[in-house]
Design a protein around this motif. Structure first.
Motif, PDB file in Angstrom:
ATOM      1  N   UNK A 461       0.980  -1.134   0.124  1.00 13.48           N
ATOM      2  CA  UNK A 461      -0.058  -0.087   0.059  1.00 13.48           C
ATOM      3  C   UNK A 461       0.895   1.542  -0.069  1.00 13.48           C
ATOM      4  N   UNK A 462       1.915   1.157   0.658  1.00  8.91           N
ATOM      5  CA  UNK A 462       2.797   2.469   0.989  1.00  8.91           C
ATOM      6  C   UNK A 462       3.560   2.643  -0.567  1.00  8.91           C
ATOM      7  N   UNK A 463       3.813   1.549  -1.195  1.00  8.01           N
ATOM      8  CA  UNK A 463       4.581   1.701  -2.498  1.00  8.01           C
ATOM      9  C   UNK A 463       3.603   2.192  -3.396  1.00  8.01           C
ATOM     10  N   UNK A 464       2.472   1.925  -3.402  1.00  8.82           N
ATOM     11  CA  UNK A 464       1.334   2.624  -4.561  1.00  8.82           C
ATOM     12  C   UNK A 464       1.120   3.976  -4.006  1.00  8.82           C
ATOM     13  N   UNK A 465       1.314   4.348  -2.821  1.00 11.94           N
ATOM     14  CA  UNK A 465       1.345   5.789  -2.491  1.00 11.94           C
ATOM     15  C   UNK A 465       2.405   6.706  -2.869  1.00 11.94           C
ATOM     16  N   UNK A 466       3.451   5.877  -2.484  1.00  8.57           N
ATOM     17  CA  UNK A 466       5.086   6.514  -3.112  1.00  8.57           C
ATOM     18  C   UNK A 466       5.027   6.911  -4.549  1.00  8.57           C
ATOM     19  N   UNK A 467       4.525   5.897  -5.293  1.00 10.43           N
ATOM     20  CA  UNK A 467       4.362   5.708  -6.942  1.00 10.43           C
ATOM     21  C   UNK A 467       3.825   7.029  -7.235  1.00 10.43           C
ATOM     22  N   UNK A 468       2.530   7.127  -6.706  1.00 13.10           N
ATOM     23  CA  UNK A 468       1.607   8.271  -7.120  1.00 13.10           C
ATOM     24  C   UNK A 468       2.216   9.577  -6.738  1.00 13.10           C
ATOM     25  N   UNK A 469       2.931   9.623  -5.805  1.00 15.02           N
ATOM     26  CA  UNK A 469       3.457  10.897  -5.428  1.00 15.02           C
ATOM     27  C   UNK A 469       4.614  11.392  -6.325  1.00 15.02           C
ATOM     28  N   UNK A 470       5.269  10.062  -6.739  1.00 13.41           N
ATOM     29  CA  UNK A 470       6.644  10.251  -7.608  1.00 13.41           C
ATOM     30  C   UNK A 470       6.223  10.655  -8.947  1.00 13.41           C
ATOM     31  N   UNK A 471       5.029  10.021  -9.516  1.00  9.42           N
ATOM     32  CA  UNK A 471       4.376  10.447 -10.802  1.00  9.42           C
ATOM     33  C   UNK A 471       3.863  11.869 -10.850  1.00  9.42           C
ATOM     34  N   UNK A 472       3.343  12.464  -9.882  1.00 12.98           N
ATOM     35  CA  UNK A 472       2.925  13.761 -10.043  1.00 12.98           C
ATOM     36  C   UNK A 472       4.055  14.620  -9.783  1.00 12.98           C
ATOM     37  N   UNK A 473       4.877  14.468  -8.971  1.00 12.63           N
ATOM     38  CA  UNK A 473       5.850  15.348  -9.050  1.00 12.63           C
ATOM     39  C   UNK A 473       6.821  15.576  -9.950  1.00 12.63           C
ATOM     40  N   UNK A 474       7.229  14.178 -10.514  1.00 15.73           N
ATOM     41  CA  UNK A 474       8.043  13.820 -11.707  1.00 15.73           C
ATOM     42  C   UNK A 474       7.567  14.827 -13.094  1.00 15.73           C
ATOM     43  N   UNK A 475       6.115  14.574 -13.341  1.00 12.41           N
ATOM     44  CA  UNK A 475       5.139  14.909 -14.473  1.00 12.41           C
ATOM     45  C   UNK A 475       5.298  16.641 -14.457  1.00 12.41           C
ATOM     46  N   UNK A 476       5.166  17.210 -13.098  1.00  8.17           N
ATOM     47  CA  UNK A 476       4.987  18.729 -13.174  1.00  8.17           C
ATOM     48  C   UNK A 476       6.288  19.136 -13.342  1.00  8.17           C
ATOM     49  N   UNK A 477       7.392  18.783 -12.791  1.00  7.82           N
ATOM     50  CA  UNK A 477       8.653  19.285 -12.967  1.00  7.82           C
ATOM     51  C   UNK A 477       9.014  19.058 -14.500  1.00  7.82           C
ATOM     52  N   UNK A 478       8.652  18.051 -14.974  1.00  4.06           N
ATOM     53  CA  UNK A 478       9.098  17.730 -16.452  1.00  4.06           C
ATOM     54  C   UNK A 478       8.297  18.633 -17.189  1.00  4.06           C
ATOM     55  N   UNK A 479       7.230  19.006 -17.063  1.00  4.31           N
ATOM     56  CA  UNK A 479       6.563  20.056 -17.925  1.00  4.31           C
ATOM     57  C   UNK A 479       7.009  21.293 -17.743  1.00  4.31           C
TER      58      UNK A 479
END
Length: 522
Positions: A461-479
């Motif tokens: 469960x924690x891994x799923x939460x971490x992955x979602x957090x990383x996904x949002x942050x990475x995409x925002x910074x890449x944009x």
């Protein structure tokens, strides 16, 4: 019928054929001689005839990007292909060939008149891109299914249709069927459709048409709904919060959790999960709404920046045009005066002064360009700071909200572990009232086994939460990185190089004019 190439030698569309065709159809007499001498750019050709050439394959037309009319009838062409570059084509004649399938038209969106008369076509299809089709000729082919004509209902501008000579024309209902199912038609087989015939056709097919229109309306609504959903999803995706307006993230934590369904059967866990899901989903909804709001803010900032840049460039251009207009007025008067002067000393002095004025114009235009460069540099720096602050704030707030999801998971895990330990103790003492499946009981062979099961579920469960957090942050910074790279490249590097080159070419042209005048004066 189409000619077969067993009796003729197939020809290839090569440079020689194209050059000859262009010259034959180009200007005549002196204009033609000059055009032939200077060469004709295929990209400028608007109409091309390649009929009666024994052409087997459509090829090498990619340079005719301005072509609006192409005539390739009476050849031995077997396949419609090689025309993707002809995006401005309005009129296309491929009659009297050996074409079996309608295809290769996806890029020809401007076609209004299409002639495929006398081929071997058995189905009307693959024409969806021809949204502006007005005239279609598919007579003398192998069309034998009247129902296939329903495909043409999508072409709302279709006014003229030629079907004569196809097998389905022998059907006694042919004419009424076509007129009833294609209400936009005005001419069928080159004859005007009179109102009496149209009324009779509509009466004959009233009920089938009503059912078809109902089905079309339902299909249209389904397409609109699907497009609306896709538009909405793309908006959510652009805000980095897709699937967060519901329980999708919560459900994903349990999707690959093999121990979770077993642990959910423990006494009291269903109530724990219900409360957990409600609180978790509420936080996801907060992230979703906040993400959309910030997406709008970022979009407004980008729009405001682009407006400011466009205004700065327009103001700068206007100042430059005033300088050029002033110079042109000066030059016009000067050249008019010099054309009437026979005083060579005066001419030389005036041209020398003219050259100085050209230099002054160059200095002025380049000064304006440097002024704009500085102005854009300041604007871009401020924009970059604002966007960096926005993205940074967005990331921090999303991290804070996701931390709340993580805290909920930790709390749930602690409660679940308590329930598991209590259940283990009751099982050891034979005090457990609830019946549990065998696979669940297998978790309670000892304390380590059940503790590991709860821990494995928690880690996933924690891994799923971490992955979602990383996904949002990475995409925002890449944009943000991609946006600023594009801005710097387009508004600073490319624009400046283009403008400097434009100014230099303009000044060179002015100087060449002076040199020409000097030669003529001498």
């Amino acid at each position: 019928m189409s000619r077969l190439y067993d009796t003729v030698e197939p020809a290839v569309i090569d440079e020689e054929m194209l050059q000859k065709a262009v010259e034959e159809q180009g200007p005549k007499d002196e204009a033609g001689r000059i055009a032939k001498q200077e060469g004709i750019d295929f990209a400028d050709v608007l109409a091309l005839r390649l009929d009666f050439k024994n052409i087997l394959k459509i090829d090498n037309l990619w340079r005719f990007t301005s072509l609006t009319k192409l005539q390739m009838d009476n050849n031995i062409i077997e396949k419609i292909e090689g025309m993707d570059a002809l995006v401005n084509l309005v009129w296309l004649d491929l009659s009297f060939n050996n074409i079996e399938v309608i295809e290769g038209l996806d890029k020809l969106t401007k076609i209004r008149d299409l002639t495929l008369y006398n081929n071997k076509i058995s189905s009307i299809e693959n024409m969806d891109a021809l949204v502006d089709l007005h005239v279609l000729s598919v007579g003398n082919n192998e069309l034998d299914q009247l129902e296939n004509l329903i495909y043409l209902r999508r072409f709302k501008q279709l006014k003229t249709l030629n079907l004569n000579g196809n097998p389905f024309c022998d059907d006694p209902n042919f004419k009424h069927y076509v007129i009833a199912y294609l209400p936009s038609l005005q001419f069928l087989d080159y004859r005007l459709i009179d109102e009496n015939t149209r009324a009779a056709a509509n009466e004959q097919y009233t009920y089938p048409i009503q059912q078809l229109e109902h089905n079309e309306e339902q299909a249209r609504k389904r397409i609109e709904d699907q497009e609306a959903k896709e538009t909405e999803f793309n908006l959510h995706k652009g805000a980095y919060v897709e699937n967060l307006n519901g329980s999708a993230l919560f459900d994903s934590m349990f999707a690959d959790d093999t121990e979770g369904p077993k642990l959910a059967l423990l006494p009291g866990v269903d109530e724990l999960l219900t409360g957990y899901k409600e609180k978790y989903t509420a936080i996801c909804q907060q992230i979703f709404e906040y993400g959309l709001k910030e997406h709008q803010r970022r979009g407004d900032e980008v729009t405001g920046f682009q407006t400011a840049v466009d205004e700065a460039k327009e103001d700068n251009r206007n100042m430059g045009m005033r300088k050029i207009n002033d110079f042109n007025e000066y030059r016009r008067k000067l050249f008019t005066e010099l054309a009437q002067s026979s005083d060579q000393a005066h001419i030389d002095t005036s041209l020398e002064q003219h050259n100085k004025e050209i230099d002054k114009l160059w200095d002025g235009l380049m000064a304006l360009e440097m002024q704009l460069v500085d102005q854009l540099e300041d604007t871009i720096k401020e924009f970059e700071r604002n966007m960096a602050d926005m993205v940074s704030t967005f990331v921090e707030n999303v991290q804070a909200l996701i931390s709340q999801c993580r805290d909920l998971e930790n709390t749930h895990n602690e409660k679940l572990l308590e329930v598991a330990i209590v259940t283990l103790e009751k099982m050891v003492k034979n005090e457990l009232d609830d019946e549990l499946p065998d696979d669940v009981r297998m978790l309670f062979v000892d304390k380590d086994t059940i503790t590991n099961a709860v821990g494995a579920s928690h880690d996933l469960h924690l891994l799923k939460i971490d992955n979602k957090e990383d996904d949002i942050i990475t995409r925002a910074n890449n944009w943000l990185a991609a946006l600023m790279e594009r801005v710097h490249n387009e508004e600073e590097v490319k624009r400046n190089r283009h403008r400097v080159s434009e100014i230099n070419n303009f000044i060179d042209h002015l100087r060449e004019e002076v040199e020409t005048f000097e030669i003529q004066a001498a």
